[in-house]
Design an enzyme around this catalytic site. Sequence first.
Site, mmCIF file in Angstrom:
data_model
loop_
_atom_site.group_PDB
_atom_site.id
_atom_site.type_symbol
_atom_site.label_atom_id
_atom_site.label_comp_id
_atom_site.label_asym_id
_atom_site.label_seq_id
_atom_site.Cartn_x
_atom_site.Cartn_y
_atom_site.Cartn_z
ATOM 1 N NE ARG A 198 -10.270 4.727 0.588
ATOM 2 C CZ ARG A 198 -9.631 5.491 1.453
ATOM 3 N NH1 ARG A 198 -9.799 5.330 2.737
ATOM 4 N NH2 ARG A 198 -8.790 6.416 1.032
ATOM 5 C CB THR A 250 -19.530 5.521 1.842
ATOM 6 O OG1 THR A 250 -19.030 4.549 0.901
ATOM 7 C CG2 THR A 250 -20.712 6.244 1.241
ATOM 8 C CG ASP A 296 -3.817 5.936 -2.991
ATOM 9 O OD1 ASP A 296 -3.277 4.949 -3.547
ATOM 10 O OD2 ASP A 296 -5.044 6.058 -2.918
ATOM 11 C CG ASP A 352 -2.702 7.272 -6.297
ATOM 12 O OD1 ASP A 352 -3.172 6.517 -7.166
ATOM 13 O OD2 ASP A 352 -3.349 8.206 -5.763
#
Length: 206
Positions: A102, A106, A197, A200
């Site tokens: 990602r 953006t 996340d 993570d």
Amino acid sequence: MAITILDHPLASDLLTILRSRETNPPDFRQTAERLGYLLVAEALSDMPTDPVEIMTPLEPMTGQQLHRPVVAVAVLRAGLGLLQSVLSLVPDAAIGFAGVQRNEETAEPMEYYTKFPTLVDARVLILEPMLATGGSLSWAIDKVKENGANDITAVCVVIAPEGVDRMKDDHPDVRIVAASLDRELNPNYYIAPGLGDMGDRLFGTV
Ligand code: URA
């Protein structure tokens, strides 16, 4: 577009463990795998079965076996958290990988690696735990369709309304199975309340 949100106390229990910031990576990985069993079972709940003649210890009978092939495509890296669930339930599933990163500014997907087995006539499960903007999932589905997939189910843990809208526009033919439809994306494109996340938390990176 069909969306199924798991409605099961076990799924709620496991998702709560994943959401808690106190859950460490080993427990997070194990819990994701357990929740993955419920998600994958649901994603295959409409699969046809084929009759098969077997002998029980007592007598012959006609059993049913899952119609094959099944393919799982893990969207890297968070999709790896659901891969073992597929392999445990369907050991002969073929596995593909869709490497997409990602862009943090953006939130658009940037491809870095793809490798697919034969997808034609297979039930293709796209493992994308966090459906946020929908950019990565839409990109991965474009890729598998380019390679012949025509029976696609996205297996997610948490989905956001924004991602669902994107999928309705881009891929209305794809079914989504998830453990929760959360409230919204925050300004950093994280799902809220979410679980942080996923990559993570699976792998202990920060
Ligand atoms: N990806 C994640 O891992 N978490 C989010 O909340 C959104 C995208």
